[in-house]
Write a protein that holds these residues in place. Structure first.
Motif, PDB file in Angstrom:
ATOM      1  N   LEU A 226       0.824  -1.204   0.000  1.00 34.55           N
ATOM      2  CA  LEU A 226       0.000   0.000   0.000  1.00 34.55           C
ATOM      3  C   LEU A 226       0.865   1.264   0.000  1.00 34.55           C
ATOM      4  O   LEU A 226       0.635   2.182  -0.789  1.00 34.55           O
ATOM      5  N   LEU A 227       1.857   1.303   0.867  1.00 39.05           N
ATOM      6  CA  LEU A 227       2.732   2.479   0.930  1.00 39.05           C
ATOM      7  C   LEU A 227       3.504   2.667  -0.378  1.00 39.05           C
ATOM      8  O   LEU A 227       3.629   3.788  -0.868  1.00 39.05           O
ATOM      9  N   TYR A 228       4.008   1.576  -0.928  1.00 44.18           N
ATOM     10  CA  TYR A 228       4.725   1.648  -2.205  1.00 44.18           C
ATOM     11  C   TYR A 228       3.821   2.222  -3.301  1.00 44.18           C
ATOM     12  O   TYR A 228       4.194   3.164  -4.010  1.00 44.18           O
ATOM     13  N   HIS A 229       2.625   1.666  -3.442  1.00 41.41           N
ATOM     14  CA  HIS A 229       1.721   2.116  -4.505  1.00 41.41           C
ATOM     15  C   HIS A 229       1.246   3.555  -4.281  1.00 41.41           C
ATOM     16  O   HIS A 229       1.044   4.296  -5.240  1.00 41.41           O
ATOM     17  N   LEU A 230       1.107   3.959  -3.022  1.00 37.53           N
ATOM     18  CA  LEU A 230       0.778   5.357  -2.730  1.00 37.53           C
ATOM     19  C   LEU A 230       1.893   6.271  -3.238  1.00 37.53           C
ATOM     20  O   LEU A 230       1.621   7.306  -3.864  1.00 37.53           O
ATOM     21  N   LEU A 231       3.132   5.889  -3.017  1.00 39.98           N
ATOM     22  CA  LEU A 231       4.248   6.719  -3.478  1.00 39.98           C
ATOM     23  C   LEU A 231       4.317   6.770  -5.003  1.00 39.98           C
ATOM     24  O   LEU A 231       4.682   7.804  -5.571  1.00 39.98           O
ATOM     25  N   VAL A 232       3.936   5.694  -5.671  1.00 46.07           N
ATOM     26  CA  VAL A 232       3.879   5.718  -7.140  1.00 46.07           C
ATOM     27  C   VAL A 232       2.799   6.707  -7.595  1.00 46.07           C
ATOM     28  O   VAL A 232       3.029   7.524  -8.487  1.00 46.07           O
ATOM     29  N   VAL A 233       1.637   6.649  -6.988  1.00 47.19           N
ATOM     30  CA  VAL A 233       0.542   7.564  -7.330  1.00 47.19           C
ATOM     31  C   VAL A 233       0.959   9.015  -7.077  1.00 47.19           C
ATOM     32  O   VAL A 233       0.707   9.899  -7.906  1.00 47.19           O
ATOM     33  N   LEU A 234       1.610   9.259  -5.959  1.00 51.45           N
ATOM     34  CA  LEU A 234       2.084  10.617  -5.667  1.00 51.45           C
ATOM     35  C   LEU A 234       3.126  11.071  -6.690  1.00 51.45           C
ATOM     36  O   LEU A 234       3.116  12.225  -7.124  1.00 51.45           O
ATOM     37  N   LYS A 235       4.018  10.156  -7.099  1.00 51.91           N
ATOM     38  CA  LYS A 235       5.037  10.490  -8.099  1.00 51.91           C
ATOM     39  C   LYS A 235       4.386  10.899  -9.415  1.00 51.91           C
ATOM     40  O   LYS A 235       4.757  11.896 -10.028  1.00 51.91           O
ATOM     41  N   ILE A 236       3.404  10.137  -9.852  1.00 49.57           N
ATOM     42  CA  ILE A 236       2.714  10.449 -11.104  1.00 49.57           C
ATOM     43  C   ILE A 236       2.036  11.813 -11.006  1.00 49.57           C
ATOM     44  O   ILE A 236       2.031  12.587 -11.960  1.00 49.57           O
ATOM     45  N   ALA A 237       1.486  12.116  -9.841  1.00 51.18           N
ATOM     46  CA  ALA A 237       0.807  13.400  -9.623  1.00 51.18           C
ATOM     47  C   ALA A 237       1.789  14.537  -9.341  1.00 51.18           C
ATOM     48  O   ALA A 237       1.369  15.685  -9.183  1.00 51.18           O
ATOM     49  N   ASP A 238       3.066  14.221  -9.272  1.00 50.49           N
ATOM     50  CA  ASP A 238       4.111  15.204  -8.979  1.00 50.49           C
ATOM     51  C   ASP A 238       3.885  15.879  -7.618  1.00 50.49           C
ATOM     52  O   ASP A 238       4.031  17.085  -7.462  1.00 50.49           O
ATOM     53  N   ILE A 239       3.497  15.056  -6.644  1.00 50.05           N
ATOM     54  CA  ILE A 239       3.307  15.529  -5.270  1.00 50.05           C
ATOM     55  C   ILE A 239       4.400  14.881  -4.420  1.00 50.05           C
ATOM     56  O   ILE A 239       4.404  13.664  -4.228  1.00 50.05           O
ATOM     57  N   PRO A 240       5.330  15.688  -3.914  1.00 46.74           N
ATOM     58  CA  PRO A 240       6.380  15.105  -3.077  1.00 46.74           C
ATOM     59  C   PRO A 240       5.834  14.642  -1.730  1.00 46.74           C
ATOM     60  O   PRO A 240       4.890  15.230  -1.190  1.00 46.74           O
ATOM     61  N   LEU A 241       6.440  13.600  -1.219  1.00 43.85           N
ATOM     62  CA  LEU A 241       6.059  13.077   0.094  1.00 43.85           C
ATOM     63  C   LEU A 241       6.123  14.175   1.146  1.00 43.85           C
ATOM     64  O   LEU A 241       5.300  14.226   2.062  1.00 43.85           O
ATOM     65  N   SER A 242       7.068  15.087   1.009  1.00 43.60           N
ATOM     66  CA  SER A 242       7.206  16.175   1.988  1.00 43.60           C
ATOM     67  C   SER A 242       5.935  17.021   2.070  1.00 43.60           C
ATOM     68  O   SER A 242       5.588  17.518   3.152  1.00 43.60           O
ATOM     69  N   ASP A 243       5.208  17.175   0.957  1.00 41.03           N
ATOM     70  CA  ASP A 243       3.950  17.924   0.992  1.00 41.03           C
ATOM     71  C   ASP A 243       2.904  17.197   1.837  1.00 41.03           C
ATOM     72  O   ASP A 243       2.156  17.816   2.588  1.00 41.03           O
ATOM     73  N   VAL A 244       2.860  15.887   1.706  1.00 41.41           N
ATOM     74  CA  VAL A 244       1.914  15.086   2.494  1.00 41.41           C
ATOM     75  C   VAL A 244       2.298  15.153   3.973  1.00 41.41           C
ATOM     76  O   VAL A 244       1.431  15.320   4.841  1.00 41.41           O
ATOM     77  N   LEU A 245       3.587  15.071   4.253  1.00 43.66           N
ATOM     78  CA  LEU A 245       4.046  15.131   5.637  1.00 43.66           C
ATOM     79  C   LEU A 245       3.767  16.489   6.274  1.00 43.66           C
ATOM     80  O   LEU A 245       3.449  16.563   7.465  1.00 43.66           O
ATOM     81  N   LYS A 246       3.847  17.554   5.485  1.00 42.72           N
ATOM     82  CA  LYS A 246       3.515  18.891   6.001  1.00 42.72           C
ATOM     83  C   LYS A 246       2.048  18.960   6.432  1.00 42.72           C
ATOM     84  O   LYS A 246       1.714  19.562   7.451  1.00 42.72           O
ATOM     85  N   VAL A 247       1.166  18.352   5.637  1.00 45.05           N
ATOM     86  CA  VAL A 247      -0.257  18.319   5.994  1.00 45.05           C
ATOM     87  C   VAL A 247      -0.447  17.534   7.282  1.00 45.05           C
ATOM     88  O   VAL A 247      -1.175  17.965   8.188  1.00 45.05           O
ATOM     89  N   LEU A 248       0.220  16.389   7.382  1.00 45.88           N
ATOM     90  CA  LEU A 248       0.112  15.590   8.602  1.00 45.88           C
ATOM     91  C   LEU A 248       0.657  16.346   9.809  1.00 45.88           C
ATOM     92  O   LEU A 248       0.061  16.303  10.893  1.00 45.88           O
ATOM     93  N   GLU A 249       1.769  17.028   9.620  1.00 41.80           N
ATOM     94  CA  GLU A 249       2.350  17.798  10.717  1.00 41.80           C
ATOM     95  C   GLU A 249       1.377  18.882  11.190  1.00 41.80           C
ATOM     96  O   GLU A 249       1.156  19.068  12.390  1.00 41.80           O
ATOM     97  N   LYS A 250       0.760  19.563  10.245  1.00 37.97           N
ATOM     98  CA  LYS A 250      -0.207  20.608  10.581  1.00 37.97           C
ATOM     99  C   LYS A 250      -1.402  20.020  11.329  1.00 37.97           C
ATOM    100  O   LYS A 250      -1.872  20.578  12.318  1.00 37.97           O
ATOM    101  N   ARG A 251      -1.867  18.871  10.853  1.00 37.21           N
ATOM    102  CA  ARG A 251      -3.026  18.243  11.490  1.00 37.21           C
ATOM    103  C   ARG A 251      -2.724  17.759  12.891  1.00 37.21           C
ATOM    104  O   ARG A 251      -3.604  17.763  13.756  1.00 37.21           O
TER     105      ARG A 251
END
Length: 106
Positions: free
Chosen positions: A67-92
């Motif tokens: 699941l984590l691997y495939h999520l990172l593939v989807v994020l890569k295709i969308a050109d969304i770096p993991l750091s952007d997702v982590l920033k949202v989590l940090e804020k939350r």
């Protein structure tokens, strides 16, 4: 020995996305596009849920990795770096989950 991180996996996904689709599953998914990658992510999510409900610890661990691997593939295709997702989590996590959910509705 250093600990393997999601950032390490993100770098591997980025590198393998540029490989030949004949040689790399990541490249094959990346080349197939978001629809195929997202479908595979959904399949892995369902398999993860099934393993969790079954209480199958080993399978849950394996499916969570998929699941984590495939999520990172989807994020890569969308050109969304993991750091952007982590920033949202940090804020939350700066507030309680109940507060965060209530604020999202506004």
């Amino acid at each position: 020995m250093t600990e393997f991180t999601l950032s390490d996996l993100e770098k591997i996904v980025a590198r393998r996305a540029l490989a030949s689709p004949d040689e790399s599953w990541t490249a094959k998914l990346y080349t197939a596009g978001q629809r195929k990658a997202a479908k595979k992510l959904g399949e892995e999510a369902v398999e993860t849920v099934i393993a969790a409900i079954a209480g199958d610890r080993d399978n849950l661990t394996d499916e969570s990795a998929d699941l984590l691997y495939h999520l990172l593939v989807v994020l890569k295709i969308a050109d969304i770096p993991l750091s952007d997702v982590l920033k949202v989590l940090e804020k939350r996590t700066a507030q309680s989950g109940l507060e965060e959910k209530a604020n999202r509705r506004e």
